[in-house]
Design an enzyme around this catalytic site. Structure first.
Site, short mmCIF file in Angstrom:
data_model
loop_
_atom_site.label_atom_id
_atom_site.label_comp_id
_atom_site.label_asym_id
_atom_site.label_seq_id
_atom_site.Cartn_x
_atom_site.Cartn_y
_atom_site.Cartn_z
N TYR A 57 -2.58 -1.13 10.80
CA TYR A 57 -2.75 -1.67 9.44
C TYR A 57 -1.54 -1.32 8.57
O TYR A 57 -0.93 -2.17 7.94
CB TYR A 57 -4.04 -1.11 8.80
CG TYR A 57 -4.08 -1.37 7.31
CD1 TYR A 57 -4.37 -2.64 6.82
CD2 TYR A 57 -3.77 -0.35 6.39
CE1 TYR A 57 -4.35 -2.88 5.45
CE2 TYR A 57 -3.75 -0.59 5.03
CZ TYR A 57 -4.04 -1.86 4.57
OH TYR A 57 -4.01 -2.11 3.22
N LYS A 90 1.68 -3.69 6.87
CA LYS A 90 2.13 -3.75 5.46
C LYS A 90 3.63 -3.49 5.38
O LYS A 90 4.35 -4.18 4.63
CB LYS A 90 1.38 -2.70 4.63
CG LYS A 90 -0.09 -2.98 4.43
CD LYS A 90 -0.31 -4.16 3.50
CE LYS A 90 -1.76 -4.56 3.41
NZ LYS A 90 -1.99 -5.82 2.72
N ASP A 135 -5.69 11.52 8.44
CA ASP A 135 -5.69 11.78 7.00
C ASP A 135 -4.55 12.72 6.61
O ASP A 135 -4.34 13.75 7.28
CB ASP A 135 -7.02 12.43 6.56
CG ASP A 135 -8.08 11.41 6.22
OD1 ASP A 135 -7.74 10.24 5.99
OD2 ASP A 135 -9.27 11.79 6.20
N SER A 185 0.83 -1.20 0.00
CA SER A 185 0.00 0.00 0.00
C SER A 185 0.87 1.25 0.00
O SER A 185 1.97 1.25 0.57
CB SER A 185 -0.87 -0.03 1.26
OG SER A 185 -1.49 1.21 1.46
P1 NAD Z 1 -11.07 -7.31 0.78
O1 NAD Z 1 -11.35 -7.31 2.25
O2 NAD Z 1 -12.21 -7.14 -0.15
O3 NAD Z 1 -10.28 -8.64 0.38
C1 NAD Z 1 -9.51 -9.37 1.28
C2 NAD Z 1 -9.96 -10.83 1.19
O4 NAD Z 1 -9.16 -11.60 2.09
C3 NAD Z 1 -11.42 -11.02 1.62
O5 NAD Z 1 -12.09 -11.79 0.65
C4 NAD Z 1 -11.33 -11.77 2.95
O6 NAD Z 1 -12.41 -12.65 3.15
C5 NAD Z 1 -10.00 -12.50 2.79
N1 NAD Z 1 -9.33 -12.78 4.07
C6 NAD Z 1 -9.14 -11.94 5.11
N2 NAD Z 1 -8.45 -12.57 6.09
C7 NAD Z 1 -8.21 -13.83 5.65
C8 NAD Z 1 -7.55 -14.95 6.20
N3 NAD Z 1 -7.02 -14.91 7.43
N4 NAD Z 1 -7.47 -16.08 5.47
C9 NAD Z 1 -8.03 -16.14 4.23
N5 NAD Z 1 -8.67 -15.12 3.66
C10 NAD Z 1 -8.75 -13.97 4.36
O7 NAD Z 1 -9.96 -6.19 0.52
P2 NAD Z 1 -9.39 -5.59 -0.83
O8 NAD Z 1 -9.77 -4.17 -0.89
O9 NAD Z 1 -9.70 -6.48 -1.97
O10 NAD Z 1 -7.84 -5.62 -0.50
C11 NAD Z 1 -7.03 -6.73 -0.86
C12 NAD Z 1 -5.63 -6.51 -0.36
O11 NAD Z 1 -5.13 -5.29 -0.89
C13 NAD Z 1 -5.52 -6.37 1.17
O12 NAD Z 1 -4.33 -7.00 1.59
C14 NAD Z 1 -5.45 -4.88 1.38
O13 NAD Z 1 -4.76 -4.56 2.56
C15 NAD Z 1 -4.66 -4.45 0.16
N6 NAD Z 1 -4.88 -3.06 -0.20
C16 NAD Z 1 -6.15 -2.61 -0.41
C17 NAD Z 1 -6.36 -1.28 -0.74
C18 NAD Z 1 -7.76 -0.74 -0.94
O14 NAD Z 1 -7.92 0.48 -0.95
N7 NAD Z 1 -8.78 -1.57 -1.13
C19 NAD Z 1 -5.28 -0.41 -0.87
C20 NAD Z 1 -3.98 -0.91 -0.64
C21 NAD Z 1 -3.81 -2.24 -0.32
C1 WQD Z 2 -10.16 9.20 0.61
C2 WQD Z 2 -10.49 10.65 0.93
C3 WQD Z 2 -11.04 11.06 3.23
C4 WQD Z 2 -14.76 8.79 3.32
C5 WQD Z 2 -7.37 4.33 2.73
C6 WQD Z 2 -6.27 3.71 3.57
C7 WQD Z 2 -5.10 3.38 2.71
C8 WQD Z 2 -5.52 2.52 1.51
C9 WQD Z 2 -6.71 3.07 0.79
C10 WQD Z 2 -5.14 0.24 2.05
C11 WQD Z 2 -9.89 11.13 2.24
C12 WQD Z 2 -12.22 11.33 2.33
C13 WQD Z 2 -13.58 9.39 2.91
C14 WQD Z 2 -15.87 9.62 3.64
C15 WQD Z 2 -14.54 11.54 3.10
N1 WQD Z 2 -5.92 1.22 1.92
N2 WQD Z 2 -13.48 10.73 2.81
N3 WQD Z 2 -15.70 10.97 3.51
O1 WQD Z 2 -7.85 7.30 3.49
O2 WQD Z 2 -6.86 7.78 1.20
O3 WQD Z 2 -6.85 5.49 2.09
O4 WQD Z 2 -7.75 3.40 1.71
O5 WQD Z 2 -3.97 0.19 2.02
O6 WQD Z 2 -4.18 2.74 3.52
O7 WQD Z 2 -5.89 4.67 4.56
O8 WQD Z 2 -8.98 6.46 1.37
O9 WQD Z 2 -11.29 6.32 0.57
O10 WQD Z 2 -10.86 6.34 3.06
O11 WQD Z 2 -10.47 8.41 1.77
O12 WQD Z 2 -14.45 12.77 3.02
O13 WQD Z 2 -16.94 9.17 4.05
O14 WQD Z 2 -11.91 10.77 1.10
O15 WQD Z 2 -10.95 12.00 4.27
O16 WQD Z 2 -9.51 12.44 2.07
P1 WQD Z 2 -7.60 6.87 2.11
P2 WQD Z 2 -10.48 6.80 1.71
#
Ligand code: NAD
Ligand code: WQD
Length: 342
Positions: free
Chosen positions: A153, A157, A298, A128
């Site tokens: 979190y 990572k 944030d 991330s």
């Molecule tokens: P998500 O929660 O939709 O997907 C994660 C999946 O992992 C889910 O299906 C959940 O059931 C499964 N899971 C959780 N714990 C588990 C375990 N112990 N064993 C087996 N399965 C398990 O999330 P996502 O948004 O698809 O994110 C996927 C990955 O990407 C995560 O590692 C997240 O941290 C990372 N990531 C997401 C974002 C984002 O903004 N969505 C940003 C950066 C990184």
């Molecule tokens: C985006 C912008 C909020 C909700 C998070 C994690 C990051 C990564 C992605 C995994 C911000 C604003 C949000 C709302 C709002 N995940 N906001 N009202 O915070 O950039 O990133 O998700 O790795 O680690 O921190 O994403 O979508 O939560 O927010 O105003 O109801 O929207 O303040 O400026 P963020 P977000």
């Protein structure tokens, strides 16, 4: 004809995982999904199979369960692992640090131990942009050191990236790609799969989408007094299908030994107000909002330097903000209650 390679996708029933499973199937890979369904949906994988016209193998289980992992590695010839499984809610991680470190770090260690036993040394990891920490200059470049993360979190990572680096030092056979995602949004263009958060969405895009279908009365915008042009925070939003395709590109890169990190973002920041206005313009649906207090933790703005992924992986984001809005809306309006809608 050579046999199709098999990829283990942990967390493949989740948001980014399901879109990536689709891209892997469409690229000709065999796929084994391991997911405990704590935040994913069996239905998501079924819909992916219907879109692809090909089946994946689904195993319901936990990445912390080494016996399940050993069974998967002994019953399939796994070429590489794409590791999504984990917990991802920033606020919840502050409340439940032990759970977050146990699942994210502990679960990854179980997975890596099973990979070592099976002599599978190729992994693409869901990292991330949060690993750059709170002091990093923008745009974020991969050459920057990992910084001070502000919650468990993010720390999990950064720890996993460090563990993967140590693994590569210990054994030159390993090939690791850490993909540092910026803010993935949107859905597959079919509208059949998309983001389906449980409870109140933490993230901006699913919150806007739920206001649009009437599940929430209005959006709260966290802070209107940041030092940005319109006072709201700016982020690098990228289409989840571009992100998913980036994983297929990363699989192709795994022949390169050692540990590599790539930003996956568009390189262009967009403000919260610009997001709201883009959604309204593209969908014709009004989003009532109110500007409220800043959300703790944030950052005012951050975005990717996306050059390295283009040079090394041949990847760049193709879909624009309008496509992100259109595809979010197609998914949310056809599935107002997510995967339980039909
Ligand atoms: P998500 O929660 O939709 O997907 C994660 C999946 O992992 C889910 O299906 C959940 O059931 C499964 N899971 C959780 N714990 C588990 C375990 N112990 N064993 C087996 N399965 C398990 O999330 P996502 O948004 O698809 O994110 C996927 C990955 O990407 C995560 O590692 C997240 O941290 C990372 N990531 C997401 C974002 C984002 O903004 N969505 C940003 C950066 C990184
Ligand atoms: C985006 C912008 C909020 C909700 C998070 C994690 C990051 C990564 C992605 C995994 C911000 C604003 C949000 C709302 C709002 N995940 N906001 N009202 O915070 O950039 O990133 O998700 O790795 O680690 O921190 O994403 O979508 O939560 O927010 O105003 O109801 O929207 O303040 O400026 P963020 P977000």
């Amino acid at each position: 004809m050579s046999e199709a390679k098999t990829i283990l996708v942990t967390g493949g029933a989740g948001y980014i995982g399901s879109h990536t499973v689709l891209c892997c199937l469409q690229a000709g890979y065999e796929v084994v999904v391991l997911d405990n369904l704590s935040n994913g949906h069996r239905e998501a994988v079924e819909r992916v199979e219907a879109i692809a016209g090909r089946a994946a193998t689904f195993v319901q289980g936990d990445i912390q369960d080494e016996s399940i992992l050993d069974r998967i590695f002994s019953s399939h010839v796994i070429e590489a692992v794409i590791h999504f499984a984990g917990l991802k809610a920033v606020g919840e991680s502050v409340q439940k640090p032990v759970e977050y470190y146990t699942v994210n770090v502990g679960g990854t260690l179980s997975l890596l131990a099973a990979m070592e036993r099976a002599e599978v040394c190729n992994i693409v990891f869901s990292s991330s942009a949060t690993v750059y920490g709170i002091e990093a200059p923008t745009p974020y470049q991969e050459s920057l050191p990992r910084g001070t993360t502000s919650n468990p979190y993010g720390a999990s990572k950064a720890m996993i990236e460090r563990i993967l680096e140590d693994l590569c030092v210990s054994n030159a056979g390993w090939s690791v790609v850490n993909l540092r995602y910026f803010n993935p949004i949107g859905a597959h263009e079919s509208g059949r799969i998309g983001e389906d958060p449980q409870g109140i969405p933490n993230n901006l895009m699913p919150f806007i989408a739920q206001v649009a279908v009437g599940r929430r009365p209005q959006l709260s915008i966290f802070g209107g007094d940041y030092s940005t042009a319109d006072g709201t925070c700016r982020r690098d939003y990228l289409h989840v299908m571009d992100l998913a395709e980036g994983h297929v590109q990363a699989l192709g890169y795994l022949g390169n030994k050692g540990c590599h990190a790539f930003n996956l973002g568009t390189g262009t920041p967009v403000s919260v107000l610009e997001m709201v206005h883009a959604f309204e313009r593209v969908t014709g649906v009004a989003i009532p909002y109110q500007i409220v207090e800043r959300r703790a933790g944030d950052l005012p703005e951050f975005w990717a330097d996306a050059q390295l992924a283009e040079t090394a992986l041949g990847w760049s984001a193709k879909r624009d903000l309008d496509a992100m809005m259109e595809d979010t809306w197609r998914w949310q309006s056809a599935n107002p209650k997510g995967f339980t809608s039909q």
